[in-house]
Write a protein that holds these residues in place. Structure first.
Motif, short mmCIF file in Angstrom:
data_model
loop_
_atom_site.label_atom_id
_atom_site.label_comp_id
_atom_site.label_asym_id
_atom_site.label_seq_id
_atom_site.Cartn_x
_atom_site.Cartn_y
_atom_site.Cartn_z
N GLY A 280 47.28 22.63 45.02
CA GLY A 280 46.46 21.58 44.49
C GLY A 280 45.52 20.92 45.46
O GLY A 280 45.13 19.78 45.27
N GLU A 281 45.11 21.62 46.51
CA GLU A 281 44.09 21.07 47.38
C GLU A 281 42.73 21.30 46.73
O GLU A 281 42.49 22.31 46.11
N ARG A 282 41.86 20.32 46.88
CA ARG A 282 40.50 20.52 46.35
C ARG A 282 39.74 21.45 47.28
O ARG A 282 39.94 21.43 48.48
N TRP A 283 38.83 22.26 46.69
CA TRP A 283 37.99 23.10 47.55
C TRP A 283 36.64 23.31 46.92
O TRP A 283 36.44 23.15 45.78
N ASP B 260 47.00 28.65 46.06
CA ASP B 260 46.09 27.55 46.39
C ASP B 260 45.92 26.59 45.22
O ASP B 260 45.92 25.37 45.39
N SER B 261 45.80 27.17 44.01
CA SER B 261 45.58 26.26 42.88
C SER B 261 46.85 25.49 42.55
O SER B 261 46.77 24.35 42.09
N LEU B 262 48.03 26.09 42.77
CA LEU B 262 49.27 25.36 42.48
C LEU B 262 49.52 24.26 43.50
O LEU B 262 49.99 23.18 43.15
N LEU C 108 45.16 32.97 45.39
CA LEU C 108 44.49 32.04 44.48
C LEU C 108 45.50 31.21 43.70
O LEU C 108 45.35 29.98 43.57
N ILE C 109 46.56 31.86 43.20
CA ILE C 109 47.59 31.13 42.45
C ILE C 109 48.26 30.11 43.35
O ILE C 109 48.47 28.95 42.97
N GLY D 229 39.72 39.34 45.37
CA GLY D 229 40.26 39.80 44.09
C GLY D 229 39.19 40.48 43.25
O GLY D 229 39.43 41.54 42.67
N THR E 261 44.56 37.48 44.06
CA THR E 261 45.10 36.70 42.96
C THR E 261 46.28 35.85 43.41
O THR E 261 46.40 34.68 43.01
N LEU F 255 39.12 34.62 46.12
CA LEU F 255 38.53 34.99 44.82
C LEU F 255 37.63 36.19 44.98
O LEU F 255 37.65 37.13 44.16
#
Lengths: 145, 127, 105
Positions: free
Chosen positions: A142-145, A138-140, A135-136, A76, A132, A73
């Protein structure tokens, strides 16, 4: 979900050998965008691919310690800031928005300064795309951070 | 002969029309939201190919200025569609990422990706 | 519904095939897209920017504003991905359990 680490020695060796070369090639693509096919978008995607390959073979725990999503993040945002400053700074020195000829690099003039401004902008684009895409991913995943 | 000439000068457009039809069928005829997304990607790719095809020039080289080829505009293909499609591809990637995120949320909420089941569920919970 | 879809797709294909008749030939150097502004870009880019790659010059210099907006778009997409997918669990139990129960029945 990427939970398990691959214990295979072949995959670990090949990936750990491959990743630095992918990153080097990404830097080459970004820098060489003036003289051949390449540029910020392509180089940024290659950088992101190297990080995603690391996520795939190391598993999320070790990989997040090496390169965390918060760092993605930050990368980016830094890329966006570089692009924004390359647009705004010429305004302060008497030019138009994104007019690279008025960047405050006083020992370069004219068209050379424009080429330098294009390089700065390409580095900004590369960092933004890199952050970006990681980031996409990692969020897809779906691990928590 | 006229038809063969027309086909030879337009065959790329026909292929693009086929791709567009496949994408439209994926978006309209399929009920799985993931397949709709794949259809949308095929549609986008067909439009990208259409732009890149419009950039081609007979006898044109890649749009990187070479000292051997000189500076005439006829020596290089049109660079403008390449630029537009470069930005378009990146926007398509980010669009796909956001769409996949939405699909994940929809799947976690409704436990299905079938649009008929989702519509029935929404109607049921609205009543 | 299936026949409506087939009709729409056939109509679309017919419209597109009709439109291809008016398009320029494959790789025509005199096509309208190739003679309007692109010769200026090709001839002036080295003198203006010292960048042999015309695509890079147009992308970052002549149309830098376009690229700025486009970078904003992709960065916003990344932020949107986080905002959609992060911290779902707190929301799940509060608002969405109703759907899940009705789904079971």
């Amino acid at each position: 979900m990427i939970k398990q680490h691959y214990q295979s020695i072949v995959i670990q060796t090949v990936c750990s050998l491959l990743i630095p070369f992918i990153q080097l090639f990404a830097l080459y693509v970004i820098i060489h965008g003036h003289y051949g096919p390449g540029g910020g978008f392509q180089g940024g995607v290659l950088l992101a691919v190297s990080i995603i390959l690391q996520r795939l073979y190391l598993g999320s725990k070790i990989s997040y310690r090496k390169f965390s999503p918060k760092m993605a993040l930050a990368f980016g945002a830094i890329g966006m800031l570089i692009f924004g400053f390359a647009g705004v700074v010429p305004l302060a020195f008497g030019g138009a928005f994104l007019d690279y000829e008025n960047l405050p690099i006083f020992w370069v003039h004219g068209a050379e300064l424009r080429a330098l401004g294009i390089l700065i902008v390409e580095i900004g684009i590369g960092l933004a795309v890199f952050g970006t895409l990681v980031l996409i991913f990692d969020s897809l995943v779906g691990e928590r951070w | 002969m006229v038809i063969i000439d027309l086909f030879l000068s337009r065959y790329v457009y026909f292929m693009i029309v086929v791709l567009l039809a496949i994408g439209l069928y994926g978006m309209l005829g399929k009920h799985n939201l993931m397949k709709k997304l794949i259809g949308m990607n095929i549609f986008q790719t067909a439009i990208f190919i259409f732009f890149i095809e419009g950039a081609a020039k007979r006898g044109g080289s890649v749009p990187v200025i070479d000292e051997i080829l000189g500076m005439e505009a006829a020596q290089y293909v049109n660079p403008l569609p390449h630029v537009l499609i470069l930005t378009g591809i990146v926007v398509a990637i980010s669009l796909t990422g956001v769409a996949l995120a939405f699909l994940l949320v929809i799947y976690r909420t409704y436990k299905t990706l079938d649009d008929r089941a989702i519509m029935a569920n929404m109607k049921e919970s609205a009543e | 519904m299936r026949w409506v879809n087939a009709f729409i797709i056939l109509l679309f294909v017919a419209l597109m095939l009709y439109a291809t008749v008016g398009l320029p030939d494959h790789a025509d150097p005199q096509a309208p897209a190739n003679v309007h502004v692109s010769p200026t870009y090709i001839e002036d880019s080295v003198a203006d920017t010292h960048t042999p790659n015309i695509v890079t010059a147009v992308l970052a210099d002549y149309r830098g504003y376009d690229t700025l907006g486009e970078t904003v778009v992709i960065f916003t997409a990344g932020l949107a991905c986080i905002l959609i997918l992060m911290k779902r669990k707190a929301n799940d139990k509060a608002t969405l359990s109703k759907h899940r129960h009705s789904d079971r029945m």
